[in-house]
Each structure stands twice: as structure tokens, then as C-alpha cells.
Motif scaffolding. Sequence first.
Motif, PDB file in Angstrom:
ATOM      1  N   ALA A 119      21.894  24.946  24.167  1.00 43.97           N
ATOM      2  CA  ALA A 119      21.847  26.401  24.346  1.00 43.97           C
ATOM      3  C   ALA A 119      23.152  26.931  24.923  1.00 43.97           C
ATOM      4  O   ALA A 119      23.657  27.982  24.505  1.00 43.97           O
ATOM      5  N   MET A 120      23.719  26.210  25.886  1.00 40.17           N
ATOM      6  CA  MET A 120      24.989  26.630  26.473  1.00 40.17           C
ATOM      7  C   MET A 120      26.117  26.556  25.463  1.00 40.17           C
ATOM      8  O   MET A 120      27.010  27.412  25.436  1.00 40.17           O
ATOM      9  N   LEU A 121      26.083  25.529  24.594  1.00 35.06           N
ATOM     10  CA  LEU A 121      27.104  25.412  23.564  1.00 35.06           C
ATOM     11  C   LEU A 121      27.034  26.579  22.600  1.00 35.06           C
ATOM     12  O   LEU A 121      28.063  27.163  22.238  1.00 35.06           O
ATOM     13  N   TYR A 122      25.830  26.928  22.190  1.00 29.97           N
ATOM     14  CA  TYR A 122      25.673  28.058  21.269  1.00 29.97           C
ATOM     15  C   TYR A 122      26.142  29.358  21.911  1.00 29.97           C
ATOM     16  O   TYR A 122      26.852  30.161  21.288  1.00 29.97           O
ATOM     17  N   THR A 123      25.766  29.576  23.175  1.00 30.91           N
ATOM     18  CA  THR A 123      26.150  30.805  23.869  1.00 30.91           C
ATOM     19  C   THR A 123      27.660  30.880  24.060  1.00 30.91           C
ATOM     20  O   THR A 123      28.282  31.921  23.809  1.00 30.91           O
ATOM     21  N   ALA A 124      28.255  29.773  24.501  1.00 29.16           N
ATOM     22  CA  ALA A 124      29.694  29.757  24.728  1.00 29.16           C
ATOM     23  C   ALA A 124      30.458  29.941  23.424  1.00 29.16           C
ATOM     24  O   ALA A 124      31.423  30.712  23.358  1.00 29.16           O
ATOM     25  N   SER A 125      30.019  29.247  22.379  1.00 28.99           N
ATOM     26  CA  SER A 125      30.709  29.366  21.088  1.00 28.99           C
ATOM     27  C   SER A 125      30.559  30.767  20.512  1.00 28.99           C
ATOM     28  O   SER A 125      31.492  31.299  19.905  1.00 28.99           O
ATOM     29  N   HIS A 126      29.390  31.363  20.695  1.00 28.83           N
ATOM     30  CA  HIS A 126      29.160  32.729  20.216  1.00 28.83           C
ATOM     31  C   HIS A 126      30.131  33.699  20.878  1.00 28.83           C
ATOM     32  O   HIS A 126      30.626  34.633  20.238  1.00 28.83           O
ATOM     33  N   PHE A 127      30.427  33.475  22.141  1.00 30.08           N
ATOM     34  CA  PHE A 127      31.358  34.342  22.861  1.00 30.08           C
ATOM     35  C   PHE A 127      32.805  34.013  22.519  1.00 30.08           C
ATOM     36  O   PHE A 127      33.608  34.904  22.220  1.00 30.08           O
ATOM     37  N   PHE A 128      33.154  32.723  22.583  1.00 24.76           N
ATOM     38  CA  PHE A 128      34.542  32.317  22.372  1.00 24.76           C
ATOM     39  C   PHE A 128      35.033  32.677  20.970  1.00 24.76           C
ATOM     40  O   PHE A 128      36.197  33.009  20.784  1.00 24.76           O
ATOM     41  N   ARG A 129      34.142  32.596  19.976  1.00 25.79           N
ATOM     42  CA  ARG A 129      34.552  32.888  18.596  1.00 25.79           C
ATOM     43  C   ARG A 129      34.891  34.365  18.395  1.00 25.79           C
ATOM     44  O   ARG A 129      35.501  34.711  17.391  1.00 25.79           O
ATOM     45  N   ARG A 130      34.511  35.204  19.323  1.00 31.05           N
ATOM     46  CA  ARG A 130      34.766  36.642  19.192  1.00 31.05           C
ATOM     47  C   ARG A 130      35.910  37.130  20.060  1.00 31.05           C
ATOM     48  O   ARG A 130      36.180  38.328  20.118  1.00 31.05           O
ATOM     49  N   VAL A 131      36.570  36.206  20.733  1.00 34.63           N
ATOM     50  CA  VAL A 131      37.724  36.570  21.562  1.00 34.63           C
ATOM     51  C   VAL A 131      38.995  36.443  20.726  1.00 34.63           C
ATOM     52  O   VAL A 131      39.270  35.383  20.153  1.00 34.63           O
ATOM     53  N   VAL A 132      39.754  37.511  20.657  1.00 33.75           N
ATOM     54  CA  VAL A 132      40.998  37.518  19.887  1.00 33.75           C
ATOM     55  C   VAL A 132      42.086  36.847  20.716  1.00 33.75           C
ATOM     56  O   VAL A 132      42.321  37.223  21.876  1.00 33.75           O
ATOM     57  N   GLY A 133      42.727  35.848  20.124  1.00 31.99           N
ATOM     58  CA  GLY A 133      43.806  35.155  20.819  1.00 31.99           C
ATOM     59  C   GLY A 133      45.159  35.779  20.585  1.00 31.99           C
ATOM     60  O   GLY A 133      45.951  35.958  21.515  1.00 31.99           O
ATOM     61  N   MET A 134      45.437  36.144  19.317  1.00 32.27           N
ATOM     62  CA  MET A 134      46.727  36.734  18.963  1.00 32.27           C
ATOM     63  C   MET A 134      46.551  37.696  17.799  1.00 32.27           C
ATOM     64  O   MET A 134      45.647  37.524  16.980  1.00 32.27           O
ATOM     65  N   MET A 135      47.448  38.673  17.729  1.00 36.71           N
ATOM     66  CA  MET A 135      47.482  39.614  16.614  1.00 36.71           C
ATOM     67  C   MET A 135      48.927  39.813  16.182  1.00 36.71           C
ATOM     68  O   MET A 135      49.835  39.860  17.019  1.00 36.71           O
ATOM     69  N   TYR A 136      49.103  39.936  14.852  1.00 35.25           N
ATOM     70  CA  TYR A 136      50.432  40.071  14.272  1.00 35.25           C
ATOM     71  C   TYR A 136      50.434  41.202  13.243  1.00 35.25           C
ATOM     72  O   TYR A 136      49.393  41.553  12.679  1.00 35.25           O
ATOM     73  N   LEU A 137      51.629  41.718  12.977  1.00 32.00           N
ATOM     74  CA  LEU A 137      51.834  42.708  11.923  1.00 32.00           C
ATOM     75  C   LEU A 137      52.872  42.195  10.944  1.00 32.00           C
ATOM     76  O   LEU A 137      53.845  41.540  11.335  1.00 32.00           O
ATOM     77  N   ASP A 138      52.656  42.473   9.653  1.00 32.45           N
ATOM     78  CA  ASP A 138      53.639  42.103   8.645  1.00 32.45           C
ATOM     79  C   ASP A 138      54.822  43.071   8.718  1.00 32.45           C
ATOM     80  O   ASP A 138      54.760  44.100   9.389  1.00 32.45           O
ATOM     81  N   PRO A 139      55.940  42.767   8.046  1.00 26.29           N
ATOM     82  CA  PRO A 139      57.123  43.632   8.119  1.00 26.29           C
ATOM     83  C   PRO A 139      56.877  45.068   7.694  1.00 26.29           C
ATOM     84  O   PRO A 139      57.508  45.993   8.213  1.00 26.29           O
TER      85      PRO A 139
END
Length: 214
Positions: A119-139
Amino acid sequence: MIRSVLLCRLTPHIQSCTRGSCLLAGRTPCGVQLPSPGHTPLIPKITALVRYSDLSTQKYTMIYTLPYIKHLRAVSRLKLLQTAITVVIVPPVFFFYIQGDVSFFLVSYTTGIALFAGAMLYTASHFFRRVVGMMYLDPSQTTLKVSHLTFWGRRHDFYSPVSDVMTIGDTGDSAKETILKLKRYSSPETLYFSTHYGRVVDQLGFQKVFGNLK
């Protein structure tokens, strides 16, 4: 009488001719009209197929980064390891219980730990998968590249037109909030990022996507 004509053989990319049997109808076996004497030879026009460039090979400029994404990745993989170890332990405990070597309390305790870890794995993964680590823009500043974690703690990138990304005002958030939503018009999925814990690397590029932060 013409003793030989050019026998045409067509391939998907080139047109080659070899000497072969004679056809007096003025056409090759593949149906291509032969040029008459005194005329310019017919040169087939070949149109090259244009391949769309792979978005992953383009150079992108970072506009946002979350330094703590490495810690979230480590915790996510640690939860996977913990869950795997717990699941592996459960079958031997049941086996020894059937043999009468362990008590029912130990079986119940081990099973409870395994269920809790899952249950903790599912909860943690559900949250972690929705956290944005980086964002980029093309030229051209028309495509946004977003990096986040998968269930297995690996990096996953997806690409979205900037016009499809909601601004902070459109999501209903305030620029002063600690956690902000990343939403798209074409998808119900919601990701999260933070200008408080994260860092805006390119202010102008960030405002191009999400609007003014003030």
C-alpha cells in the motif's frame, strides 16, 4: 527492326535499365513509355520522403528544475526493494506455518507488513510519478518537454505543444502557492511542480508557458 530495347526495372527508390527482350509496342515490360527518336529522354522525377525530426534529438533549453527529484527517485526505488523483500519472505513463512514450525501470530504479522508495504509503495509511486523534475523548451518555444518519474523510479519524458498547456491562472492556482498544477487541455492527467522548492532557470521561457508569476 530494332533488335533490342531497354528493359526497365523499377525499385522503390531508383529506376534502372538493362538490355533484354524486345517489345515493339513502344513500352517497356513495366509499362513505361519509351521516348521517341529526337526527343529528350524521359527522366523520372523522384520525390524524396521527408521524415519528421525526432523530438528527442532536438536541443531544448531548461526552464525549470527540481533538485530534490534525485531524492524522490532514491526513495521510490527503496520502496520497490522493500516491497520485493517483504513479498519474498511471505511464502516461506506460510510454508513453515503449515509444517508447524512457526506460530499464527508470525504469519499474520508478516502478511500485514507485506500488505502495508504494498500500500505504501502504491501511494508513494502515485505521488512521485506526478512530480515534475525538469521542464524544457525547444528553440522555437512551441514545444514543452516535461520529465517525471515512472512507477519504477526511472525518468520519463513527454512532449506537449505550449498552446496545450494551461497557464497558472487557467488552472485556478495562485503564483504564490507552494505547489502548482501542470495541466493540459487535451489530457485529464495532472502533474505538480513547485517554484518554491524548485528553481526557474529561464524566467522568460517559463512565463511563455505558464504566464506571469506576479
